[in-house]
Design a protein around this motif. Structure first.
Motif, PDB file in Angstrom:
ATOM      1  N   PRO A 102       0.811  -1.229   0.000  1.00  0.00           N
ATOM      2  CA  PRO A 102       0.000   0.000   0.000  1.00  0.00           C
ATOM      3  C   PRO A 102       0.841   1.275   0.000  1.00  0.00           C
ATOM      4  O   PRO A 102       0.491   2.256  -0.669  1.00  0.00           O
ATOM      5  N   ALA A 106       0.942   4.069  -2.952  1.00  0.00           N
ATOM      6  CA  ALA A 106       0.680   5.484  -2.658  1.00  0.00           C
ATOM      7  C   ALA A 106       1.758   6.373  -3.270  1.00  0.00           C
ATOM      8  O   ALA A 106       1.451   7.403  -3.884  1.00  0.00           O
ATOM      9  N   GLY A 121      -1.184   9.308   4.701  1.00  0.00           N
ATOM     10  CA  GLY A 121      -0.537   8.501   3.672  1.00  0.00           C
ATOM     11  C   GLY A 121       0.979   8.571   3.806  1.00  0.00           C
ATOM     12  O   GLY A 121       1.681   7.562   3.695  1.00  0.00           O
ATOM     13  N   GLY A 240     -12.674   1.336   0.620  1.00  0.00           N
ATOM     14  CA  GLY A 240     -11.906   1.704   1.797  1.00  0.00           C
ATOM     15  C   GLY A 240     -11.903   0.615   2.852  1.00  0.00           C
ATOM     16  O   GLY A 240     -10.870   0.295   3.443  1.00  0.00           O
ATOM     17  N   GLY A 243      -9.717  -2.386   1.787  1.00  0.00           N
ATOM     18  CA  GLY A 243      -8.281  -2.234   1.974  1.00  0.00           C
ATOM     19  C   GLY A 243      -7.806  -2.717   3.327  1.00  0.00           C
ATOM     20  O   GLY A 243      -6.692  -3.222   3.461  1.00  0.00           O
ATOM     21  N   VAL A 244      -8.643  -2.572   4.348  1.00  0.00           N
ATOM     22  CA  VAL A 244      -8.275  -3.010   5.691  1.00  0.00           C
ATOM     23  C   VAL A 244      -7.978  -4.508   5.718  1.00  0.00           C
ATOM     24  O   VAL A 244      -7.105  -4.971   6.462  1.00  0.00           O
ATOM     25  N   THR A 246      -6.410  -6.262   3.666  1.00  0.00           N
ATOM     26  CA  THR A 246      -5.088  -6.649   3.178  1.00  0.00           C
ATOM     27  C   THR A 246      -4.161  -7.021   4.335  1.00  0.00           C
ATOM     28  O   THR A 246      -3.133  -7.660   4.119  1.00  0.00           O
ATOM     29  N   MET A 280      -0.028  -0.527   6.757  1.00  0.00           N
ATOM     30  CA  MET A 280      -1.119  -0.988   5.903  1.00  0.00           C
ATOM     31  C   MET A 280      -2.461  -0.461   6.386  1.00  0.00           C
ATOM     32  O   MET A 280      -3.281   0.019   5.599  1.00  0.00           O
ATOM     33  N   ALA A 283      -2.796   3.243   5.764  1.00  0.00           N
ATOM     34  CA  ALA A 283      -2.955   3.577   4.357  1.00  0.00           C
ATOM     35  C   ALA A 283      -4.317   3.184   3.796  1.00  0.00           C
ATOM     36  O   ALA A 283      -4.812   3.802   2.854  1.00  0.00           O
ATOM     37  N   THR A 284      -4.944   2.168   4.395  1.00  0.00           N
ATOM     38  CA  THR A 284      -6.171   1.631   3.794  1.00  0.00           C
ATOM     39  C   THR A 284      -7.424   1.866   4.633  1.00  0.00           C
ATOM     40  O   THR A 284      -8.531   1.654   4.129  1.00  0.00           O
ATOM     41  N   TRP A 285      -7.279   2.298   5.875  1.00  0.00           N
ATOM     42  CA  TRP A 285      -8.473   2.484   6.729  1.00  0.00           C
ATOM     43  C   TRP A 285      -9.315   3.620   6.174  1.00  0.00           C
ATOM     44  O   TRP A 285      -8.794   4.674   5.838  1.00  0.00           O
TER      45      TRP A 285
END
Length: 291
Positions: A102, A106, A121, A240, A243-244, A246, A280, A283-285
């Motif tokens: 992630p 970015a 990020g 969104g 992504g969590v 991952t 991670m 970046a994804t939350w």
């Protein structure tokens, strides 16, 4: 956990488990042969699915060029670098390094797609750098089985996968998912054909039923089932939130490496895992929306 969340989690668990499977395969078979057979098996499964769901769709030149680049980076570079790296390092460290994806995506989005990276990020990128530093620290100690070169190759695989993600993002929606995946696997098989044909004699090693089962699992889960589960979950869950999930990838990779390959978890590994997992999630939350 609802059905969509279960699909997302299952997809990442399969991808994480495949790190240990790829390690076992790379220790027994030539890298080019593994990739070539994986692509051919994926094509054999995807072709009837595409004809059933999408029909005979012929992509345009621009779409084909993008799919070719996706095959170069997302299949050939990713798998060659990952499998070659796993020959030199441990599945545990390889799985942890994959958690930098992630953050690398970015950075790639900012550099190539000119997307704005929010403060969190950049914080995720900093945490990922800290996690990688912890893995380098683990290599400077007396740990066995890993290597800086192997870890560097796994990180190169991450860069290849990040390029694939960005290329797929650029072409999102131009083709049905199954059709795009089939063409990418066809291109991948063609690209690795010159490399794996000279190694065809080693296919006799697949007479070992365990090795054959691992190859079938690797091909059908990594190239087909994990993808279908992931995008099936995305249909009913926000990107969104997806992504969590991952985070299941490095966690599963680490668990499989310890439980099935007998690899040891050191303090430096635990620190690197914690930092990269935090990266991670950061970046994804999904962001909170103001009322």
């Amino acid at each position: 956990m609802n059905a969509a969340h279960a699909q997302l989690a299952a997809s990442m668990i399969l991808v994480g488990a495949n790190v240990a499977v790829a390690k076992a395969l790379a220790d027994a078979l030539p890298v080019s042969l593994i990739i070539g057979l994986r692509c051919l098996l994926a094509c054999a499964v995807l072709l009837p699915l595409v004809l059933w769901r999408d029909g005979a769709v012929l992509p345009g030149r621009r779409a084909l060029a993008n799919l070719l680049l996706q095959a170069v980076f997302g299949t050939v570079l990713y798998n060659v670098a990952l499998l070659a790296g796993l020959r030199l390092t441990t599945a545990l460290e390889g799985g942890i390094i994959l958690a930098t994806l992630p953050a690398v995506v970015a950075l790639g989005s900012a550099a190539w797609l000119r997307e704005h990276i929010p403060q969190r990020g950049w914080a995720a990128v900093a945490l990922a750098a800290g996690g990688m530093a912890a893995i380098v620290l683990a290599r400077s100690g007396a740990g066995e089985g890993g290597s800086l070169l192997g870890n560097a190759l796994v990180f190169l695989a991450v860069c290849g996968e990040a390029a694939y993600v960005l290329l797929a993002k650029r072409a999102a929606g131009t083709l049905p998912l199954l059709t795009a995946t089939l063409w990418m696997q066809v291109f991948s098989a063609a690209l690795v054909l010159p490399a794996w044909l000279p190694e065809a004699g080693t296919i006799a090693r697949l007479a070992d039923p365990v090795l054959l089962a691992l190859l079938l699992f690797h091909a059908l889960t990594a190239s087909v089932l994990a993808l279908l589960l992931w995008y099936g979950g995305l249909r009913r869950a926000p990107a969104g939130i997806a992504g969590v999930f991952t985070a299941f990838l490095p966690a599963t990779a680490a668990a499989c490496a310890i439980l099935f390959l007998g690899e040891a978890l050191t303090t430096a590994h635990a620190l690197g895992f914690a930092l990269l997992l935090a990266s991670m999630l950061l970046a994804t939350w999904p962001s909170r929306r103001r009322a």
